[in-house]
Write an enzyme that holds these catalytic residues in place. Sequence first.
Site, short mmCIF file in Angstrom:
data_model
loop_
_atom_site.label_atom_id
_atom_site.label_comp_id
_atom_site.label_asym_id
_atom_site.label_seq_id
_atom_site.Cartn_x
_atom_site.Cartn_y
_atom_site.Cartn_z
NE ARG A 45 -1.72 -2.50 2.80
CZ ARG A 45 -2.19 -3.69 2.59
NH1 ARG A 45 -3.34 -3.89 2.15
NH2 ARG A 45 -1.44 -4.66 2.95
CB THR A 46 3.55 2.60 2.18
OG1 THR A 46 2.53 2.08 3.30
CG2 THR A 46 4.02 4.03 2.45
CE LYS A 73 26.36 -6.26 -5.50
NZ LYS A 73 26.64 -5.22 -6.64
NE ARG A 95 6.83 0.83 4.92
CZ ARG A 95 5.69 0.31 4.82
NH1 ARG A 95 5.54 -1.00 4.73
NH2 ARG A 95 4.86 1.13 5.24
CG HIS A 123 3.15 4.06 8.73
ND1 HIS A 123 3.27 5.00 7.58
CD2 HIS A 123 2.80 2.74 8.36
CE1 HIS A 123 2.93 4.31 6.65
NE2 HIS A 123 2.81 2.95 6.68
N1 ASP Z 1 1.51 -1.75 6.79
C1 ASP Z 1 1.53 -1.19 7.97
C2 ASP Z 1 3.06 -0.78 8.53
O1 ASP Z 1 3.58 -0.78 7.47
C3 ASP Z 1 0.95 -2.31 9.33
C4 ASP Z 1 1.57 -3.46 9.10
O2 ASP Z 1 2.44 -3.92 8.77
O3 ASP Z 1 0.95 -4.31 9.92
O4 ASP Z 1 3.31 -0.53 9.71
#
Ligand code: ASP
Length: 322
Positions: A45-46, A73, A95, A123
């Site tokens: 999603r993100t 590496k 991320r 987040h």
């Molecule tokens: N997608 C969310 C996160 O990246 C929640 C999860 O992974 O459970 O934190």
Amino acid sequence: MQPHEISYLLDEAEHWVAVNRQAAKHDDRLAGLTQINAFFENSTRTLLSFEIAGKRLGADVVNMHAAQSSVKKGETLIDTAITLNAMRSDVIVIRHGSSGAVALIADKVDCPVLNAGDGRHEHPTQALLDALTIRRHKGSIAGLTVAICGDVLHSRVARSNILALTALAAEVRVVGPATLIPDAIEAMGAARFTDMDEGISGADVVMMLRLQNERMDGAFVPSPREYHALYGLTYERLKRAKPDALVMHPGPMNRGVEIASNVADDVNRSVIAEQVEMGVAVGGLQHERRPYHRKRGPRRSRQRHPDWQSFCFQGPDCREGS
Ligand code: ASP
């Protein structure tokens, strides 16, 4: 972040909801700029929200997946950051599995850095999209009771939501087994419940969290089956919440563990798909204020807006108070 700033961003996001629902979705205000999405952890999603939003804003979007990069590496995070910086990106979305890693990178590069999730810390865009989803259904957030249920201990979603929702004057409860609730959670302004029925009683919003097994070192719950029996969201249990309570989940879901499939798929109660849509709208905000922006050229002190720090769009200060 101040409540009026969050509200401002939510108002702006409404514009992107409308744009995203049009046939022609392009708005070229980031034309000519380069956006690197550096994802050191998996994401559906993100990553897609930032990629789609960046493209709709006209930016040249490049995705760096850690699994296919020199990280494999043995390259250090700082060397990776210096490399991304040398490519003269105009915005980097990161991320990372370690809390504080985004802040570390933000300190080494000359462009704005957006936190797409760092470890169990924060987040922020998830909290914005969740607030947007709630506000669209309930009109406003002030005075609502929001129960955040499940693995709060390992959840960056929970932390960012507690900050955003309490700032917007919601009453926030965290609900889960004692092993999965951080000791000092009350200091963030949330009330603690270890009984699920009690915790969701009278709630306007029931936000379920995934058991983050990949962050667990040892057993935090006896078994997924027992966890579901005590903390899983079923129709029976949902009756404790308000009759019009929204059911939310940031995804990915573990069906049959934290949430029963029929509840997750009930379009009259669950807004899980809408949360995904709002994520793309929130991605459209990336052209907004640049709290940690540093101009090209010799390193100089960055322009920081102090109020962003508590919301932690990045920056060294985001390690505090987590
Ligand atoms: N997608 C969310 C996160 O990246 C929640 C999860 O992974 O459970 O934190």
